[in-house]
Design a protein around this motif. Structure first.
Motif, mmCIF file in Angstrom:
data_model
loop_
_atom_site.group_PDB
_atom_site.id
_atom_site.type_symbol
_atom_site.label_atom_id
_atom_site.label_comp_id
_atom_site.label_asym_id
_atom_site.label_seq_id
_atom_site.Cartn_x
_atom_site.Cartn_y
_atom_site.Cartn_z
ATOM 1 N N ASN A 53 0.854 -1.175 0.000
ATOM 2 C CA ASN A 53 0.000 0.000 0.000
ATOM 3 C C ASN A 53 0.897 1.234 0.000
ATOM 4 O O ASN A 53 2.112 1.118 -0.041
ATOM 5 C CB ASN A 53 -0.976 -0.008 1.188
ATOM 6 N N TRP A 66 -6.095 1.446 13.357
ATOM 7 C CA TRP A 66 -7.189 0.606 12.853
ATOM 8 C C TRP A 66 -6.983 -0.849 13.280
ATOM 9 O O TRP A 66 -7.913 -1.511 13.755
ATOM 10 C CB TRP A 66 -7.231 0.746 11.332
ATOM 11 N N LEU A 70 -9.584 -3.166 15.595
ATOM 12 C CA LEU A 70 -10.191 -4.431 15.154
ATOM 13 C C LEU A 70 -9.575 -5.653 15.844
ATOM 14 O O LEU A 70 -10.213 -6.700 15.942
ATOM 15 C CB LEU A 70 -10.084 -4.579 13.637
ATOM 16 N N LEU A 95 -5.628 -10.497 10.007
ATOM 17 C CA LEU A 95 -6.378 -9.399 9.396
ATOM 18 C C LEU A 95 -5.632 -8.840 8.181
ATOM 19 O O LEU A 95 -6.221 -8.655 7.105
ATOM 20 C CB LEU A 95 -6.603 -8.315 10.455
ATOM 21 N N GLN A 115 1.818 1.973 -5.285
ATOM 22 C CA GLN A 115 2.357 0.775 -4.628
ATOM 23 C C GLN A 115 3.872 0.865 -4.577
ATOM 24 O O GLN A 115 4.528 0.076 -3.921
ATOM 25 C CB GLN A 115 1.943 -0.487 -5.408
ATOM 26 N N ALA B 43 -4.674 -6.011 -7.982
ATOM 27 C CA ALA B 43 -4.988 -4.603 -8.220
ATOM 28 C C ALA B 43 -3.712 -3.784 -8.147
ATOM 29 O O ALA B 43 -2.868 -4.004 -7.280
ATOM 30 C CB ALA B 43 -5.993 -4.112 -7.183
ATOM 31 N N ILE B 46 -4.029 1.338 -4.806
ATOM 32 C CA ILE B 46 -3.973 1.027 -3.378
ATOM 33 C C ILE B 46 -5.319 1.217 -2.673
ATOM 34 O O ILE B 46 -5.401 1.077 -1.456
ATOM 35 C CB ILE B 46 -2.832 1.770 -2.631
ATOM 36 N N LEU B 70 -16.410 -1.800 9.268
ATOM 37 C CA LEU B 70 -15.055 -2.110 9.764
ATOM 38 C C LEU B 70 -14.007 -1.076 9.333
ATOM 39 O O LEU B 70 -12.984 -0.933 9.996
ATOM 40 C CB LEU B 70 -14.623 -3.510 9.313
ATOM 41 N N HIS B 90 -8.208 2.944 1.663
ATOM 42 C CA HIS B 90 -6.933 2.248 1.912
ATOM 43 C C HIS B 90 -7.154 1.096 2.893
ATOM 44 O O HIS B 90 -6.613 0.002 2.725
ATOM 45 C CB HIS B 90 -5.898 3.213 2.502
ATOM 46 N N LEU B 91 -7.937 1.365 3.949
ATOM 47 C CA LEU B 91 -8.173 0.319 4.953
ATOM 48 C C LEU B 91 -9.034 -0.807 4.373
ATOM 49 O O LEU B 91 -8.805 -1.984 4.656
ATOM 50 C CB LEU B 91 -8.825 0.920 6.196
ATOM 51 N N ASN B 93 -9.020 -1.763 1.333
ATOM 52 C CA ASN B 93 -8.062 -2.527 0.507
ATOM 53 C C ASN B 93 -7.316 -3.550 1.358
ATOM 54 O O ASN B 93 -7.152 -4.710 0.955
ATOM 55 C CB ASN B 93 -7.100 -1.526 -0.155
ATOM 56 N N LEU B 94 -6.878 -3.116 2.537
ATOM 57 C CA LEU B 94 -6.126 -4.037 3.399
ATOM 58 C C LEU B 94 -7.023 -5.145 3.943
ATOM 59 O O LEU B 94 -6.587 -6.286 4.132
ATOM 60 C CB LEU B 94 -5.482 -3.275 4.555
ATOM 61 N N LEU B 95 -8.273 -4.803 4.200
ATOM 62 C CA LEU B 95 -9.211 -5.769 4.778
ATOM 63 C C LEU B 95 -9.557 -6.870 3.772
ATOM 64 O O LEU B 95 -9.510 -8.066 4.089
ATOM 65 C CB LEU B 95 -10.470 -5.020 5.231
ATOM 66 N N ILE B 96 -9.896 -6.458 2.577
ATOM 67 C CA ILE B 96 -10.307 -7.419 1.534
ATOM 68 C C ILE B 96 -9.099 -8.096 0.902
ATOM 69 O O ILE B 96 -9.155 -9.262 0.517
ATOM 70 C CB ILE B 96 -11.114 -6.664 0.436
ATOM 71 N N HIS B 98 -5.734 -7.199 -1.950
ATOM 72 C CA HIS B 98 -5.685 -6.586 -3.285
ATOM 73 C C HIS B 98 -5.364 -7.606 -4.369
ATOM 74 O O HIS B 98 -5.199 -7.240 -5.535
ATOM 75 C CB HIS B 98 -4.669 -5.436 -3.312
ATOM 76 N N GLN B 99 -5.326 -8.902 -3.983
ATOM 77 C CA GLN B 99 -4.974 -9.877 -5.020
ATOM 78 C C GLN B 99 -5.482 -11.255 -4.651
ATOM 79 O O GLN B 99 -5.671 -11.574 -3.480
ATOM 80 C CB GLN B 99 -3.465 -9.907 -5.246
ATOM 81 N N LEU C 94 -14.034 -13.641 3.631
ATOM 82 C CA LEU C 94 -13.327 -12.473 3.108
ATOM 83 C C LEU C 94 -12.311 -11.947 4.113
ATOM 84 O O LEU C 94 -11.250 -11.438 3.741
ATOM 85 C CB LEU C 94 -14.328 -11.373 2.746
#
Lengths: 131, 131, 131
Positions: A53, A66, A70, A95, A115, B43, B46, B70, B90-91, B93-96, B98-99, C94
């Motif tokens: 990121n 964050w 969480l 996470l 990136q 992706a 970011i 979240l 951005h957050l 992206n980190l949660l789900i 990016h690839q 997810l």
């Protein structure tokens, strides 16, 4: 198939730290002489994460806060009955994820502009948080 | 080793949108002529995520609401001091993440039945959320 | 390029279960005769997750509770209008992610000490939660 493995060691000073390791990934790529393929960047510790990121300082603080919301510290996790105190860091690992794949195209890490920014010392958003 | 790289561009209209890109992944696979291996779908932005799941419309709304809980919008993120307003993305992206890696077996994407449904226009759960 | 694909089936008894599949990954590796590369371990179900972490029992309970807090059951998800009742399990998928890559070096899974402990029946933290 050409392959290349490197083990990187990081000695962090604080219980939680963000380390930009994109330069090290690029160095490994040069040594590997691989032109097309995938580079797996994978933490071998179960309380470390790896992500891609923006390396912007404010965002890194946002990410740390964050993660603390969480997957909070100071909770009486069952894992602590083993004598460990790092239950939150295990959850943060899950996470964020502990690995990414960096695509390699024509001998370069094939990353998007944010990136892998062009600012020295801020060349990418790869980071490793350890605890 | 055989390799094939494609860059896909998506122009989304809303600040957050889910785009099913499985057909495009399959098209790339056909062009690549690769029979066994792994396809990295990553992706390059970011604030975009990539995932594999059911493409059911209600679930997609659930996912959007869940991401909003979240990793909420409207928070005074430190990242916003740069002039950006997309800290939440951005957050997200980190949660789900990016690839994803799509396994390729016998020249086909080797996905489970609900990772790749047979309904037209809903052929898979790969989605990209951008902001 | 050498490749090898195996399909593993798990019949779980409870709606949510953690299954340590590292031994099965190692068996697949031996059969594959691959010495250097990457093993993709990817769930084909959209409510199953795969992760690498410590297989300590208390931690596994912590992870289950944590997943329940961040992606709770008993919510009236839109996805349930289809007749399904597993909206939470889609979100848990997810959150945890549905796949990992295990690095292979010199014919072995190249995992860290706590990613692959030496205790029998607790040889690693790979787990699959299904619902």
């Amino acid at each position: 198939m050409k392959s290349h493995t490197e083990y990187l060691w990081f000695q962090t000073k604080k219980s939680r730290e963000f380390v930009n390791i994109t330069d090290k990934a690029e160095e490994a790529l040069v040594k590997s002489r691989i032109k097309e393929g995938m580079m797996l960047v994978s933490a071998m510790h179960i309380t470390a994460g790896v992500y891609v990121n923006d390396a912007e300082d404010g965002l890194i603080q946002d990410i740390e806060e964050w993660l603390g919301r969480l997957a909070p510290e100071g909770v009486d996790y069952r894992h602590h009955r083993t004598g460990e105190t790092n239950g939150d860091a295990h959850l943060k690992n899950l996470l964020i994820g502990h690995q990414v794949i960096l695509p390699i195209t024509q001998g370069k890490l094939d990353l998007g502009p944010w990136q892998h920014s062009t600012t020295p010392n801020s060349t990418a958003g790869d980071a490793s948080a350890s605890s």
